[in-house]
Write an enzyme that holds these catalytic residues in place. Structure first.
Site, short mmCIF file in Angstrom:
data_model
loop_
_atom_site.label_atom_id
_atom_site.label_comp_id
_atom_site.label_asym_id
_atom_site.label_seq_id
_atom_site.Cartn_x
_atom_site.Cartn_y
_atom_site.Cartn_z
N SER A 549 0.96 -1.19 -0.14
CA SER A 549 0.03 0.03 -0.13
C SER A 549 0.93 1.26 0.02
CB SER A 549 -1.06 -0.22 1.26
OG SER A 549 -2.17 0.84 0.89
N ASP A 635 -9.72 -3.66 -5.69
CA ASP A 635 -9.21 -2.95 -4.60
C ASP A 635 -9.59 -1.26 -4.77
OD1 ASP A 635 -7.50 -1.55 -2.70
OD2 ASP A 635 -5.83 -2.49 -3.33
N HIS A 670 -7.91 -5.02 -1.75
CA HIS A 670 -6.63 -4.67 -1.12
C HIS A 670 -5.98 -5.47 -0.09
CE1 HIS A 670 -4.38 -1.07 -0.29
NE2 HIS A 670 -4.38 -1.21 1.08
#
Length: 701
Positions: A549, A635, A670
Site C-alpha cells: 500500500s 481494490d 486491497h
C-alpha cells in the site's frame, strides 16, 4: 538468477500517450489507458472490466507464472510450514458481557471465523455465524462487523463478497439461527445498536466509495425507508461509527489525517439528533471516552504534538471547557485511551517501545505495565463491560508468540489467559531479536528491529528482508509473526525499519515524514539498509525490500533512489502512481489523502513536490533490482492500474536488471485473498520471490 523454463512472451503494454498540463507543467502518461473509465462499476462487478485491459493483466499474470512457476514446489513447502504453525481450531479468549461470554473461533481446516457465545461462567458454546458455510457460494468472502444486541437476542453482521469493501449488513436471530429479511447494502460494515434493540446505526458508502452518511435502520423495514441521521459535506472527510466506552452513546467520528470532529447520539433516545462535542478546527484532532457526566478526550490541541488527555463536562464539552488531566510530555506519545468505571488506561510509546499506564480515578495513583525485551509489541484489547476492574491486553515480540493477559487494575495481578500455540513447535531461545539505530542523512536515529536464528554467522553473507511502511502515523510493531520463521529458518535476517512517516517515535516522527518531508521516509529506509550492511547483518544486493500500500510507494521510491542496495523488491498493492491519483478527486481516497500528501490540484508547490518523488513519474533509464508488484482487481484503495502502469513503464524504460513482474489477483481487493489459508498462498509467493531473488530458491525446498 535462473529459472527452470523459458518465460512466456514478455508482455508489452502499448503506449497510448495522454498529456495534461497543470500549473504550467506538462506531464505525459503513456499508460493512462490501463485505468478503466468505468472503474466504479468494476468494483461492484469485475466482469465488466474492459477486455483490452483484462487481456493485458492476464498476459502479465502468465508471464509472472512462467518465471516463478518453477518455485511452485517451494511455495507448497512454505504454505505447509506456515499452516503447520497455525492452530487450526484456534479460538479467542471469551469476552464477558452480562450472562454470556462471546468468542470467535475457527474449525479444523476452516478458512473463516465462527462467531459464538457460552454461559459467562463456562459451559457449552453455541455458534451463531459460521463463516465457512456463509462463504461456500462465494469466491471471495470477508466478514466486516459482528455485534450482538443489548438484549443478547440478535446478532448484526456484515460481509463483503467481492473484495471491494462494500459490506452488506444482515441481522440474525440467536434463537432460530435464521437471518431476518432486512438487508442493508453498500456500507462500511460497522453497526451500533440502539438500546431498545429495534434499530441500529450504520455508515453508507457513496458512489465513489466514500463513507459520508450515517443512517438509522429500523428492523422489519426496507433500506429505502431508513432515516438519514448525519451527512458529511466535506468530500475530504471520512465518517465512522463506534460505541462509546460506557455504551451510552453512538459516536460519529469524522475527520481526515489532520483534523477530527465527533458527535454523540444517545442510544436510549435514538431518534434524537446527534450532538456536536467540539467543532472542527484545522489541525486539531481528538477522540473521546465517557464516564458519568464527564468526557475524557485524547487530543493534540494547544500544540501537544504527542497528544495529551483533557476532561470536559458532558453537558458543555466544547473546546473552551477542556481541562488538562494528563499534560503533553514531548517524546511520550499517547497512542490511545481506554476508560472503565474506576480506571483510566492509556497506551503510550516512548523511544519506539510501548507501555500501558493505569490511573485509579478515585486516588489518581498511576502505575505502568512494561516488559523488558529489546523490542516488543503491546496492545489493549477493549471490553464489552464498563463496570469492571479487568483489563485485557496482548503482548508479543519478534521471538515470543502472542500472549493474552487479564490484569486486575485494582489488585495489580496478572493472569495469562492464552498463549499462541505453534503446533509444529517453536522455541523462542532458538531466535534472537535485537535493535540497532540507523543514522539518517540528517542525523535522525532510525530504530531497526531485527530477528534472526541463533548461531547465524553475522559476516555480511546472509540475505535479509527489510520491511517498511512509513505513512499516516502508523507504527510498525515489533510483534510476533509465525510466517517470517520460514525465511529466518532458511538463513534470512528479518528486519523492520521504523522510518519517519510512522509514529514509532511519536507524532513528531510522523510529521517529519509527510508532505514536503516525505522523502525522509525513503531516505530513512535506505539508511536502515546501509546500517544493516555496516553491522554485517547482510551486504548490498543481498537485501529484499518489502512493503504494501503506502509501503509499496516506499518500495517504488527506494527502487528509483537506491535500487543498487537491493537484490529484489516486493511491492504489494503499491501506491506508486501518486500524482495521477492525487489529481483525481473522484477516486475514493483522494480528497481525504490531500492532508497527507498535499493537493496538487490547488497547489503548484504540492504538484512539484509529489512529481519529484512519485515512483511512477520517476522511473529512469537505469538498472533496477528484480521487482514483484502485486495488485487486486477490486481494490478501492490502491486501484489495480497503479502497479500495472508502473510495471509497464519500468519495462519500457529500464536499461538492465530485473526482471519486473506484475501479479494481479483478479478476484480480490486491497487485503488479498480472504480465507486465512488462501492468504498463505500469497505470502508464499512473496517469500518464494525473496528466496529466488537472493539465489536461494532451491534452499530447503
Amino acid at each position: 538468477m535462473t529459472q527452470a523454463k523459458m518465460p512466456s512472451q514478455l508482455p508489452v503494454a502499448p503506449r497510448r500517450p495522454h498529456s495534461f498540463t497543470r500549473h504550467g507543467i506538462t506531464v505525459t502518461d503513456d499508460y493512462a489507458w490501463l485505468k478503466d473509465a468505468k472503474w466504479q462499476e468494476v468494483l461492484r462487478d469485475p466482469g465488466v472490466l474492459d477486455p483490452d485491459i483484462r487481456k493485458y493483466l492476464d498476459e502479465e499474470n502468465s508471464y509472472t507464472e512462467s518465471l516463478l512457476g518453477h518455485t511452485a514446489p517451494l511455495q507448497k513447502t512454505l504454505v505447509r510450514e506456515m499452516r503447520g504453525r497455525i492452530k487450526e481450531d484456534d479460538s479467542s479468549v471469551p469476552s464477558p458481557d452480562g450472562p454470556f461470554a462471546y468468542f470467535r473461533r475457527f474449525r479444523e481446516g476452516g478458512q473463516h471465523e465462527l462467531f459464538g457465545r457460552m454461559p459467562r461462567e463456562g459451559g457449552d458454546g453455541e455458534i451463531v455465524l459460521d463463516g465457512d458455510a456463509l462463504a461456500k457460494d462465494h469466491k471471495y468472502f470477508k466478514f466486516g462487523g459482528s455485534r450482538h444486541s443489548y438484549d443478547h437476542k440478535l446478532q448484526a453482521w456484515s460481509a463483503d463478497t467481492k473484495g471491494s469493501e462494500y459490506f452488506s449488513i444482515r441481522v440474525r436471530d440467536w434463537a432460530s439461527g435464521k437471518d431476518f429479511d432486512d438487508l442493508v447494502e453498500e456500507t462500511d460494515g460497522g453497526v451500533v445498536w440502539a438500546k431498545d434493540c429495534k434499530s441500529f446505526f450504520y455508515v453508507k458508502l457513496d458512489d465513489n466509495h466514500r463513507p459520508m452518511q450515517v443512517w438509522r435502520h429500523r428492523l422489519g423495514t426496507r433500506q429505502a425507508d431508513d432515516t438519514l441521521v448525519y451527512e458529511e459535506q466535506d468530500a475530504g472527510w471520512f465518517t465512522h461509527l463506534h460505541e462509546s466506552t460506557s455504551g451510552r452513546f453512538c459516536v460519529i467520528a469524522g475527520g481526515d489525517h489532520e483534523t477530527s470532529e465527533q458527535r454523540l447520539i444517545d442510544l436510549a433516545n435514538p431518534e434524537a439528533p446527534p450532538r456536536l462535542v467540539a467543532a472542527r478546527e484545522e489541525g486539531v484532532q481528538y477522540s473521546l471516552a465517557d464516564r458519568g457526566d464527564q468526557l475524557f478526550i485524547l487530543t493534540n490541541a494547544d500544540d501537544a504534538i504527542d497528544f495529551k488527555i483533557v476532561t470536559a463536562p458532558l453537558s458543555s464539552p466544547e473546546r473552551k471547557n477542556w481541562r488538562d488531566l494528563i499534560p503533553y510530555r514531548p517524546g511520550i506519545y499517547i497512542i490511545d485511551l481506554d476508560l472503565y468505571a474506576g480506571h483510566l488506561v492509556r497506551l503510550e510509546r516512548a523511544n519506539a517501545l510501548p507501555s500501558i499506564v493505569i490511573r485509579d480515578l478515585a486516588s489518581n495513583e498511576e502505575h505502568a505495565i512494561a516488559f523488558d525485551e529489546a523490542a516488543y509489541s503491546l496492545d489493549t484489547m477493549g471490553s464489552y463491560e464498563f463496570e469492571t476492574t479487568n483489563l485485557r491486553f496482548s503482548y508479543s515480540s519478534m521471538t515470543t508468540p502472542s500472549e493474552v493477559y487479564d490484569y486486575d487494575m485494582a489488585t495489580r495481578t496478572r493472569t495469562l489467559r492464552k498463549r499462541q500455540e505453534i503446533p509444529s513447535g517453536h522455541n523462542a531461545a532458538d531466535y534472537v531479536t535485537t535493535r540497532i539505530m540507523a543514522k539518517a542523512h540528517d542525523g535522525a536515529e532510525v530504530p531497526v528491529s531485527i530477528l534472526y536464528r541463533r548461531g547465524l554467522k553475522l559476516d555480511g553473507s546472509a540475505p535479509l528482508l527489510l520491511y517498511g511502511y512509513g505513512s499516516y502515523g502508523m507504527a510498525m510493531p515489533a510483534s510476533f509473526n509465525a510466517n517470517r520463521l520460514s525465511l529466518v529458518d532458511r538463513g534470512f535476517v528479518y528486519a523492520i525499519a521504523h522510518i519517519r512517516g510512522g509514529a514509532d517515535k511519536g507524532w513528531g516522527w510522523y510529521l517529519d515524514g509527510k508532505r514536503e518531508k516525505k522523502t525522509n521516509s525513503f531516505d530513512d529506509f535506505a539508511a536502515s539498509a546501509r546500517a544493516l550492511i555496516d553491522a554485517k547483518y547482510t551486504s548490498a544486493k543481498r537485501i529484499i525490500g518489502h512493503g504494501g500500500s503506502a509501503g509499496g510507494m516506499l518500495m517504488g521510491a527506494v527502487a528509483n533512489r537506491a535500487g543498487e542496495l537491493f537484490a529484489g523488491i516486493v511491492a504489494e498493492v503499491p501506491f506508486v502512481d501518486v500524482l495521477n491519483t492525487m489529481l483525481d478527486d473522484t477516486l475514493p481516497l483522494t480528497p481525504p489523502e490531500w492532508p497527507e500528501w498535499g493537493n496538487p490540484i490547488e497547489s503548484e508547490k504540492d504538484f512539484r513536490t509529489i512529481l519529484s518523488y512519485s515512483p511512477y513519474d520517476n522511473v529512469a533509464a537505469k538498472d533496477y533490482p528484480a521487482i514483484l508488484a502485486m495488485g487486486g482487481l477490486t481494490d478501492p484503495r490502491v486501484t489495480y492500474w497503479e502497479p500495472a502502469k508502473w510495471i509497464a513503464r519500468l519495462r519500457a524504460t529500464m536499461t538492465g536488471g530485473g526482471p519486473v513482474l506484475l501479479r494481479t489477483n483478479m478476484g480480490a481487493g486491497h487485503g488479498g485473498a480472504s480465507g486465512r489459508f488462501d492468504r498463505l498462498d500469497e505470502v508464499a509467493i512473496v517469500y518464494a520471490f525473496a528466496l529466488w531473488a537472493a539465489g536461494m530458491a532451491e534452499a530447503g525446498v
